[in-house]
Design a protein around this motif. Structure first.
Motif, PDB file in Angstrom:
ATOM      1  N   ILE A 347      65.744  84.087 -96.857  1.00 22.92           N
ATOM      2  CA  ILE A 347      65.059  85.170 -95.605  1.00 22.92           C
ATOM      3  C   ILE A 347      64.032  84.074 -95.314  1.00 22.92           C
ATOM      4  CG2 ILE A 347      65.326  86.851 -94.286  1.00 22.92           C
ATOM      5  CD1 ILE A 347      67.105  87.916 -96.977  1.00 22.92           C
ATOM      6  N   SER A 348      64.205  83.974 -94.149  1.00 22.67           N
ATOM      7  CA  SER A 348      62.573  83.372 -93.317  1.00 22.67           C
ATOM      8  C   SER A 348      62.125  84.919 -92.311  1.00 22.67           C
ATOM      9  CB  SER A 348      62.834  82.183 -92.666  1.00 22.67           C
ATOM     10  OG  SER A 348      63.066  81.505 -93.012  1.00 22.67           O
ATOM     11  N   LEU A 349      60.823  84.627 -92.740  1.00 21.34           N
ATOM     12  CA  LEU A 349      60.454  86.323 -91.674  1.00 21.34           C
ATOM     13  C   LEU A 349      59.029  86.117 -90.695  1.00 21.34           C
ATOM     14  CD1 LEU A 349      60.351  89.313 -94.984  1.00 21.34           C
ATOM     15  CD2 LEU A 349      61.693  89.284 -92.656  1.00 21.34           C
ATOM     16  N   ARG A 350      59.304  86.055 -89.785  1.00 22.00           N
ATOM     17  CA  ARG A 350      58.043  86.003 -88.521  1.00 22.00           C
ATOM     18  C   ARG A 350      57.385  87.145 -88.438  1.00 22.00           C
ATOM     19  NH1 ARG A 350      60.113  80.726 -84.792  1.00 22.00           N
ATOM     20  NH2 ARG A 350      60.137  78.871 -87.067  1.00 22.00           N
ATOM     21  N   GLY A 351      55.962  87.711 -88.423  1.00 17.72           N
ATOM     22  CA  GLY A 351      55.467  88.501 -88.092  1.00 17.72           C
ATOM     23  C   GLY A 351      54.726  89.111 -89.053  1.00 17.72           C
ATOM     24  N   PRO A 352      54.141  90.337 -89.078  1.00 22.42           N
ATOM     25  CA  PRO A 352      54.205  91.759 -89.612  1.00 22.42           C
ATOM     26  C   PRO A 352      55.592  91.754 -90.303  1.00 22.42           C
ATOM     27  CG  PRO A 352      52.812  92.056 -87.768  1.00 22.42           C
ATOM     28  CD  PRO A 352      54.212  91.015 -87.244  1.00 22.42           C
ATOM     29  N   ALA A 353      55.476  91.950 -91.556  1.00 27.44           N
ATOM     30  CA  ALA A 353      56.812  92.621 -92.217  1.00 27.44           C
ATOM     31  C   ALA A 353      56.119  92.987 -94.078  1.00 27.44           C
ATOM     32  CB  ALA A 353      56.956  90.997 -92.548  1.00 27.44           C
ATOM     33  N   GLU A 354      55.048  94.190 -93.343  1.00 29.69           N
ATOM     34  CA  GLU A 354      54.544  94.939 -95.148  1.00 29.69           C
ATOM     35  C   GLU A 354      55.618  95.641 -95.064  1.00 29.69           C
ATOM     36  OE1 GLU A 354      51.373  97.184 -93.027  1.00 29.69           O
ATOM     37  OE2 GLU A 354      50.510  95.392 -92.462  1.00 29.69           O
ATOM     38  N   SER A 355      56.898  96.690 -94.642  1.00 30.39           N
ATOM     39  CA  SER A 355      57.773  97.554 -95.487  1.00 30.39           C
ATOM     40  C   SER A 355      59.452  96.171 -95.472  1.00 30.39           C
ATOM     41  CB  SER A 355      57.719  98.708 -94.252  1.00 30.39           C
ATOM     42  OG  SER A 355      58.679  98.120 -92.900  1.00 30.39           O
ATOM     43  N   ILE A 356      59.082  95.173 -95.153  1.00 30.85           N
ATOM     44  CA  ILE A 356      60.888  94.887 -95.360  1.00 30.85           C
ATOM     45  C   ILE A 356      61.074  94.474 -96.550  1.00 30.85           C
ATOM     46  CG2 ILE A 356      59.500  92.548 -94.459  1.00 30.85           C
ATOM     47  CD1 ILE A 356      62.977  93.853 -92.953  1.00 30.85           C
ATOM     48  N   CYS A 357      59.799  93.585 -97.283  1.00 30.24           N
ATOM     49  CA  CYS A 357      60.791  93.084 -98.387  1.00 30.24           C
ATOM     50  C   CYS A 357      60.507  94.080 -99.390  1.00 30.24           C
ATOM     51  CB  CYS A 357      58.944  92.649 -99.105  1.00 30.24           C
ATOM     52  SG  CYS A 357      58.168  91.276 -98.008  1.00 30.24           S
ATOM     53  N   SER A 358      60.706  95.080 -99.281  1.00 29.96           N
ATOM     54  CA  SER A 358      60.458  96.470-100.249  1.00 29.96           C
ATOM     55  C   SER A 358      62.045  96.945 -99.884  1.00 29.96           C
ATOM     56  CB  SER A 358      60.210  97.765-100.456  1.00 29.96           C
ATOM     57  OG  SER A 358      59.876  98.126 -98.840  1.00 29.96           O
ATOM     58  N   SER A 359      62.421  97.286 -98.453  1.00 32.51           N
ATOM     59  CA  SER A 359      64.052  97.313 -98.252  1.00 32.51           C
ATOM     60  C   SER A 359      64.808  96.538 -98.325  1.00 32.51           C
ATOM     61  CB  SER A 359      63.717  97.519 -96.843  1.00 32.51           C
ATOM     62  OG  SER A 359      62.697  98.598 -96.211  1.00 32.51           O
ATOM     63  N   LEU A 360      64.281  94.941 -98.227  1.00 34.81           N
ATOM     64  CA  LEU A 360      64.899  93.991 -98.364  1.00 34.81           C
ATOM     65  C   LEU A 360      65.594  94.278-100.164  1.00 34.81           C
ATOM     66  CD1 LEU A 360      64.084  90.551 -96.471  1.00 34.81           C
ATOM     67  CD2 LEU A 360      66.361  92.032 -96.105  1.00 34.81           C
ATOM     68  N   GLN A 361      64.614  94.275-101.076  1.00 31.83           N
ATOM     69  CA  GLN A 361      64.590  93.878-102.226  1.00 31.83           C
ATOM     70  C   GLN A 361      65.641  95.642-102.766  1.00 31.83           C
ATOM     71  OE1 GLN A 361      61.167  95.960-104.663  1.00 31.83           O
ATOM     72  NE2 GLN A 361      61.982  94.287-106.087  1.00 31.83           N
ATOM     73  N   SER A 362      65.902  96.580-102.120  1.00 32.15           N
ATOM     74  CA  SER A 362      66.666  97.571-102.507  1.00 32.15           C
ATOM     75  C   SER A 362      68.242  97.547-102.154  1.00 32.15           C
ATOM     76  CB  SER A 362      66.315  98.381-101.555  1.00 32.15           C
ATOM     77  OG  SER A 362      66.087  98.993-100.499  1.00 32.15           O
ATOM     78  N   THR A 363      67.930  96.515-100.835  1.00 27.48           N
ATOM     79  CA  THR A 363      69.355  96.199-100.673  1.00 27.48           C
ATOM     80  C   THR A 363      70.137  95.321-101.246  1.00 27.48           C
ATOM     81  OG1 THR A 363      68.636  96.437 -97.544  1.00 27.48           O
ATOM     82  CG2 THR A 363      70.553  95.175 -98.111  1.00 27.48           C
ATOM     83  N   PHE A 364      69.703  93.824-101.865  1.00 28.22           N
ATOM     84  CA  PHE A 364      70.137  93.052-102.290  1.00 28.22           C
ATOM     85  C   PHE A 364      70.236  93.639-104.017  1.00 28.22           C
ATOM     86  CE2 PHE A 364      68.705  90.848 -98.836  1.00 28.22           C
ATOM     87  CZ  PHE A 364      69.786  89.743 -98.375  1.00 28.22           C
ATOM     88  N   LEU A 365      69.494  94.757-104.410  1.00 27.70           N
ATOM     89  CA  LEU A 365      69.110  95.115-105.953  1.00 27.70           C
ATOM     90  C   LEU A 365      70.637  95.625-106.259  1.00 27.70           C
ATOM     91  CD1 LEU A 365      67.881  95.299-107.835  1.00 27.70           C
ATOM     92  CD2 LEU A 365      67.238  97.507-107.627  1.00 27.70           C
ATOM     93  N   PRO A 366      71.876  96.468-105.560  1.00 31.90           N
ATOM     94  CA  PRO A 366      72.930  96.327-106.354  1.00 31.90           C
ATOM     95  C   PRO A 366      73.851  95.582-106.344  1.00 31.90           C
ATOM     96  CG  PRO A 366      72.005  98.103-104.719  1.00 31.90           C
ATOM     97  CD  PRO A 366      71.638  97.305-104.608  1.00 31.90           C
TER      98      PRO A 366
END
Length: 370
Positions: A347-366
């Motif tokens: 996944i490539s991100l552009r722009g401010p993404a301060e909270s997105i990383c934790s959201s992605l981690q919780s999404t994919f963890l299961p």
């Protein structure tokens, strides 16, 4: 029976005549391939399957087949030069001979069409009606009439352009354009500002070509997925011959070479109660594949034309056709194959993404293994 047939089929006058024709056509194909193939395409232009087959032959010969063009194309296919053929308007579905004649006559008399409005203003709408124009736009034959080659915008603007052109022609016939009854092309209505219409995706453009030409001309749906498909397939269909031993050369492998291949189903044929055949194609070539009855029964719901599938099986040289044939053992949809063979996701991100990383981690963890 052989003796009876030999009385006609093998006599010298019969065989000599066919030998002469075979020599002449082979010589023309070798030395004037574009003109020869343009003639061959024109001879069967009402048969979409034949046109598709001949265009594949053109590509094998290194010829380029250009899309139809209202400012260049004739009714028949024409040779542009030694390496190029221009698609004939007569091979389009839904554009009659009379419409093509009107287009060619007006173009020769008044010059190339400049835009959609100009085309509508100059046409006889009884012969070149809205349906015919829709086919011309979708096939790509009117790409040159839009500054951005935006077919979606031309489809969107066509009703207004046709309405204005029809009103102009009625006024012209009744003498209402000006009080002196003099008319010029500058009086004709034109769309001055183009609307902001989202262009079709590449796939939508190819599907429009398929619906009007009966084939994919400027690209192929499999080509759009080529990067992903290459990650889990053995090779493209056109490269099969490089990996499968030819019949009679070396030890070979009568059972066939195990392969994973992907292609769009171009044709499906049932063989009684003994399975059947499918014709797979991609942007590099074609391959016929057979399915035994059990395999057919198991995967028959996936065998729909114009669907991209991934097939596992064995590929061997086909003595009958001189090409290669696959015996399929398993078929998957493209999405199922991606799910099965995928090893990760980037996944490539552009722009401010301060909270997105934790959201992605919780999404994919299961779904994490281990």
């Amino acid at each position: 029976q052989m003796e009876t047939f030999a009385g006609y089929g093998f006599n010298k006058s019969h065989s000599a005549a066919y030998a002469l024709i075979a020599y002449q056509t082979a010589w023309l194909k070798a030395h004037y391939k574009s003109a020869f193939m343009a003639a061959v395409l024109s001879s069967d232009m009402d048969n979409t399957d034949k046109v598709d087959e001949f265009i594949h032959e053109c590509r094998d010969l290194g010829l380029t087949v250009l899309p139809p063009d209202v400012n260049r194309s004739s009714h028949a296919f024409t040779a542009v030069d030694d390496e190029t053929i221009l698609y004939g308007l007569g091979a389009l579905k839904g554009v009659g001979h009379a419409a093509i004649d009107i287009i060619a006559i007006d173009r020769d008399a008044n010059g190339p069409f400049t835009d959609l409005s100009d085309f509508c203003n100059r046409m006889d709408h009884q012969k070149v009606n809205k349906r015919a124009m829709d086919v011309l736009v979708r096939s790509g034959a009117m790409d040159g009439l839009d500054p951005d080659r935006n077919r979606a915008r031309m489809i969107h603007e066509m009703p207004d352009a046709l309405h204005a052109a029809e009103q102009y022609q009625r006024d012209k016939e009744s003498g209402q354009v000006d009080m002196f009854g003099s008319f010029s092309q500058s009086d004709a209505p034109h769309i001055t500002e183009h609307r902001d219409v989202r262009p079709w995706t590449r796939l939508q453009g190819l599907q429009a070509e398929r619906s009007t030409l009966g084939l994919y001309l400027t690209g192929h749906p499999v080509e759009l997925q080529a990067k992903d498909i290459a990650r889990f397939t053995t090779c493209t269909l056109g490269a099969v011959g490089h990996l499968v031993p030819a019949e009679g050369k070396g030890k070979g492998n009568r059972a066939g070479t195990p392969m994973v291949l992907s292609g769009l189903i171009q044709n499906v044929r049932r063989r009684g109660n003994r399975g059947g055949f499918i014709l797979l194609e991609d942007h590099t070539g074609r391959l016929e594949a057979s399915l035994y009855d059990e395999t057919w029964t198991l995967y028959s719901e996936l065998l729909s034309t114009d669907e991209i599938v991934v097939a596992e099986g064995r590929v061997a040289a086909d003595k009958f056709s001189g090409g290669y044939r696959m015996t399929i053992q398993k078929i998957m949809t493209l999405s199922d194959a991606k799910s099965r063979f995928a090893k990760g996701i980037q996944i490539s991100l552009r722009g401010p993404a301060e909270s997105i990383c934790s959201s992605l981690q919780s999404t994919f963890l299961p779904y994490q293994d281990g």
